[in-house]
Scaffold this motif. Structure first.
Motif, PDB file in Angstrom:
ATOM      1  N   ALA A   9       0.554   8.159  20.708  1.00  0.00           N
ATOM      2  CA  ALA A   9       0.259   8.631  19.354  1.00  0.00           C
ATOM      3  C   ALA A   9      -0.763   7.679  18.728  1.00  0.00           C
ATOM      4  CB  ALA A   9       1.538   8.666  18.531  1.00  0.00           C
ATOM      5  N   ARG A  10      -1.986   8.172  18.544  1.00  0.00           N
ATOM      6  CA  ARG A  10      -3.052   7.344  17.986  1.00  0.00           C
ATOM      7  C   ARG A  10      -2.804   7.115  16.486  1.00  0.00           C
ATOM      8  NH1 ARG A  10      -8.111  10.877  19.961  1.00  0.00           N
ATOM      9  NH2 ARG A  10      -6.558  12.512  19.596  1.00  0.00           N
ATOM     10  N   PRO A  11      -2.582   5.880  16.062  1.00  0.00           N
ATOM     11  CA  PRO A  11      -2.256   5.636  14.648  1.00  0.00           C
ATOM     12  C   PRO A  11      -3.358   6.047  13.693  1.00  0.00           C
ATOM     13  CG  PRO A  11      -2.660   3.567  15.817  1.00  0.00           C
ATOM     14  CD  PRO A  11      -2.576   4.633  16.863  1.00  0.00           C
ATOM     15  N   GLU A  12      -4.616   5.891  14.102  1.00  0.00           N
ATOM     16  CA  GLU A  12      -5.713   6.253  13.201  1.00  0.00           C
ATOM     17  C   GLU A  12      -5.737   7.750  12.912  1.00  0.00           C
ATOM     18  OE1 GLU A  12      -7.559   6.246  17.392  1.00  0.00           O
ATOM     19  OE2 GLU A  12      -5.988   5.175  16.266  1.00  0.00           O
ATOM     20  N   ILE A  13      -5.317   8.556  13.895  1.00  0.00           N
ATOM     21  CA  ILE A  13      -5.245  10.000  13.694  1.00  0.00           C
ATOM     22  C   ILE A  13      -4.081  10.336  12.755  1.00  0.00           C
ATOM     23  CG2 ILE A  13      -4.850  12.225  14.818  1.00  0.00           C
ATOM     24  CD1 ILE A  13      -7.589  11.035  15.418  1.00  0.00           C
ATOM     25  N   ILE A  14      -2.958   9.683  12.951  1.00  0.00           N
ATOM     26  CA  ILE A  14      -1.801   9.919  12.088  1.00  0.00           C
ATOM     27  C   ILE A  14      -2.138   9.575  10.639  1.00  0.00           C
ATOM     28  CG2 ILE A  14       0.565   9.199  11.584  1.00  0.00           C
ATOM     29  CD1 ILE A  14       0.914   8.705  14.598  1.00  0.00           C
ATOM     30  N   ILE A  15      -2.778   8.451  10.430  1.00  0.00           N
ATOM     31  CA  ILE A  15      -3.108   8.009   9.070  1.00  0.00           C
ATOM     32  C   ILE A  15      -4.076   8.982   8.402  1.00  0.00           C
ATOM     33  CG2 ILE A  15      -4.271   6.199   7.742  1.00  0.00           C
ATOM     34  CD1 ILE A  15      -3.149   4.205   9.878  1.00  0.00           C
ATOM     35  N   SER A  16      -5.131   9.349   9.091  1.00  0.00           N
ATOM     36  CA  SER A  16      -6.138  10.235   8.496  1.00  0.00           C
ATOM     37  C   SER A  16      -5.577  11.626   8.233  1.00  0.00           C
ATOM     38  CB  SER A  16      -7.377  10.321   9.392  1.00  0.00           C
ATOM     39  OG  SER A  16      -7.053  10.865  10.663  1.00  0.00           O
ATOM     40  N   ALA A  17      -4.782  12.150   9.169  1.00  0.00           N
ATOM     41  CA  ALA A  17      -4.193  13.476   8.985  1.00  0.00           C
ATOM     42  C   ALA A  17      -3.205  13.473   7.826  1.00  0.00           C
ATOM     43  CB  ALA A  17      -3.514  13.931  10.272  1.00  0.00           C
ATOM     44  N   THR A  18      -2.419  12.403   7.712  1.00  0.00           N
ATOM     45  CA  THR A  18      -1.441  12.319   6.626  1.00  0.00           C
ATOM     46  C   THR A  18      -2.133  12.310   5.271  1.00  0.00           C
ATOM     47  OG1 THR A  18       0.098  11.090   8.029  1.00  0.00           O
ATOM     48  CG2 THR A  18       0.433  10.946   5.647  1.00  0.00           C
ATOM     49  N   ASN A  19      -3.134  11.490   5.133  1.00  0.00           N
ATOM     50  CA  ASN A  19      -3.836  11.399   3.853  1.00  0.00           C
ATOM     51  C   ASN A  19      -4.475  12.736   3.468  1.00  0.00           C
ATOM     52  OD1 ASN A  19      -3.161   8.700   3.503  1.00  0.00           O
ATOM     53  ND2 ASN A  19      -5.008   7.952   4.516  1.00  0.00           N
ATOM     54  N   ALA A  20      -5.080  13.410   4.443  1.00  0.00           N
ATOM     55  CA  ALA A  20      -5.743  14.681   4.149  1.00  0.00           C
ATOM     56  C   ALA A  20      -4.744  15.776   3.808  1.00  0.00           C
ATOM     57  CB  ALA A  20      -6.599  15.099   5.349  1.00  0.00           C
ATOM     58  N   TYR A  21      -3.637  15.823   4.526  1.00  0.00           N
ATOM     59  CA  TYR A  21      -2.620  16.855   4.300  1.00  0.00           C
ATOM     60  C   TYR A  21      -1.963  16.672   2.930  1.00  0.00           C
ATOM     61  CZ  TYR A  21       1.350  19.931   5.556  1.00  0.00           C
ATOM     62  OH  TYR A  21       2.285  20.930   5.599  1.00  0.00           O
ATOM     63  N   VAL A  22      -1.572  15.454   2.624  1.00  0.00           N
ATOM     64  CA  VAL A  22      -0.919  15.179   1.340  1.00  0.00           C
ATOM     65  C   VAL A  22      -1.870  15.450   0.177  1.00  0.00           C
ATOM     66  CG1 VAL A  22       0.089  13.353  -0.098  1.00  0.00           C
ATOM     67  CG2 VAL A  22       0.738  13.559   2.313  1.00  0.00           C
ATOM     68  N   LYS A  23      -3.134  15.121   0.346  1.00  0.00           N
ATOM     69  CA  LYS A  23      -4.121  15.378  -0.709  1.00  0.00           C
ATOM     70  C   LYS A  23      -4.241  16.872  -0.985  1.00  0.00           C
ATOM     71  CE  LYS A  23      -8.958  14.583  -1.994  1.00  0.00           C
ATOM     72  NZ  LYS A  23     -10.259  13.973  -1.561  1.00  0.00           N
ATOM     73  N   ALA A  24      -4.260  17.678   0.074  1.00  0.00           N
ATOM     74  CA  ALA A  24      -4.382  19.129  -0.109  1.00  0.00           C
ATOM     75  C   ALA A  24      -3.154  19.716  -0.794  1.00  0.00           C
ATOM     76  CB  ALA A  24      -4.597  19.798   1.246  1.00  0.00           C
ATOM     77  N   LEU A  25      -2.016  19.039  -0.668  1.00  0.00           N
ATOM     78  CA  LEU A  25      -0.760  19.527  -1.244  1.00  0.00           C
ATOM     79  C   LEU A  25      -0.338  18.737  -2.477  1.00  0.00           C
ATOM     80  CD1 LEU A  25       1.092  20.020   2.118  1.00  0.00           C
ATOM     81  CD2 LEU A  25       0.908  21.798   0.384  1.00  0.00           C
ATOM     82  N   SER A  26      -1.259  17.980  -3.038  1.00  0.00           N
ATOM     83  CA  SER A  26      -0.895  17.017  -4.078  1.00  0.00           C
ATOM     84  C   SER A  26      -0.235  17.644  -5.297  1.00  0.00           C
ATOM     85  CB  SER A  26      -2.133  16.230  -4.518  1.00  0.00           C
ATOM     86  OG  SER A  26      -3.116  17.121  -5.045  1.00  0.00           O
TER      87      SER A  26
END
Length: 355
Positions: free
Chosen positions: A267-284
């Motif tokens: 599990a690439r941490p950089e992918i997890i971090i970027s995906a989390t930030n983008a997903y949460v922002k879209a659902l803010s």
């Protein structure tokens, strides 16, 4: 099958079957999908797997309801993505039921669309995660009971583990000896079941996509921006953590989900971090604090659940997922369980992202 499509199916959808070109599309595990074009139109044609979707009429009705909801949102500038809409038969139906010859449906083909199978760049993860989050946000005001569950208990980890227990006990194809240690590993993960039950009792139910793989988000091949969310067959009531978890599970490994190079599967941490930030922002505007906290659990649960499903299917003789060779489902299972192990190992470094 191509000639059957040409002679029997296409005329029902207003396609010039004589001059149409037909080619297979995608690599889905469940349905048979084709790209069809004639001089006037381009469509995506599917034969729905009625062994999996036993009520195909419900599948197409659900998809049509979601399409209408998103189209209304788009008309009011509340949804930025394109909407994949059904193509009706000449008789005005959403699907074509040919009995033993299959249930067929058609949907719009979106020009310039492009899919990828493996996330190779952080930017790809950001774009897709934001699109899936935007999709969920747009559906947040659609009552969760307004569509029908097409596969009850589809995302039910305790039931999936029970199915694995039964498959291992029966060992109907004498395969248990090849994967006993992995079965034992899955059955040892009891703590996650308790945590999952606690979260599910408190989370709001929403309409979820339930198959948020990278190839279910269409990129625009001209600039690799997001175009549309596709494959609405498993849209059902559920929890955001499952959609998010399935998405990140699918995004985070640098290898395909059937890769046997397990030393490269993690599990690439950089992918997890970027995906989390983008997903949460879209659902803010809609995501609750508890839903955000649940997202990390969702990643682990979905990797474990899919690995368990592949392993059960392997032990049962490959009755659900399409395979290309006898070990295919075992390869997939070990791949996903390796991702799960990588997630567990990295939890101390990543858990704070979800607080």
């Amino acid at each position: 099958m191509i000639e059957f499509i040409r002679q029997v199916v296409l005329p029902q959808f207003g396609i010039d079957s004589v001059n149409a070109t037909i080619s297979r599309l995608g690599n889905g595990h469940i349905n048979h999908t084709f790209f069809v074009t004639d001089s006037a139109k381009k469509i995506v044609l599917q034969r729905i797997n009625t062994s999996v979707f036993t009520l195909p009429e419900v599948v197409v009705n659900n998809a049509a309801k979601i399409s209408r909801h998103l189209s209304s949102k788009r008309q009011h500038n509340q949804y930025a993505l394109q909407v994949v809409s059904p193509v009706m038969t000449d008789s005005g139906d959403l699907g074509l039921n040919l009995g033993t010859q299959g249930f067929w449906r058609a949907i719009d083909y979106i020009e310039y669309s492009h899919t990828i199978e493996v996330v190779t760049q952080v930017h790809q993860a950001e774009v897709a995660a934001h699109a899936f989050g935007h999709f969920a946000s747009a559906l947040s005001d659609m009552p969760s009971d307004s569509i029908v569950d097409v596969i009850p208990n589809f995302l039910n980890l305790p039931q999936r583990i029970h199915q694995l227990t039964q498959a291992a006990a029966g060992d109907t194809h004498s395969r248990l000896s090849t994967c006993q240690k992995w079965v034992d590993f899955v059955l040892s993960q009891t703590d996650i079941l308790l945590l999952l039950a606690d979260f599910e009792a408190k989370l709001p139910r929403r309409i979820c996509h339930n198959d948020t793989k990278i190839n279910n988000m269409l990129f625009d091949k001209r600039d690799m921006s997001s175009m549309a969310i596709i494959d609405l067959d498993t849209c059902m009531s559920g929890y955001l953590m499952y959609d998010f978890g399935d998405m990140v599970r699918a995004f985070c490994s640098p290898e395909p989900e059937d890769s046997t190079a397990l030393n490269h599967v993690y599990a690439r941490p950089e992918i997890i971090i970027s995906a989390t930030n983008a997903y949460v922002k879209a659902l803010s505007t809609i995501i609750t604090p508890l839903e955000k906290q649940s997202l990390w659990l969702g990643i682990k649960v979905m990797a474990l659940m899919l690995g368990t499903r592949f392993l059960s299917d392997y032990l049962s003789g490959d009755v659900y997922f399409t395979i290309e060779h006898p070990q295919h489902n075992l390869d997939r299972a070990l791949n996903q369980l390796t991702i799960y192990q990588s997630l567990v190992k990295q939890e101390p470094q990543l858990i704070s992202l979800f607080n």
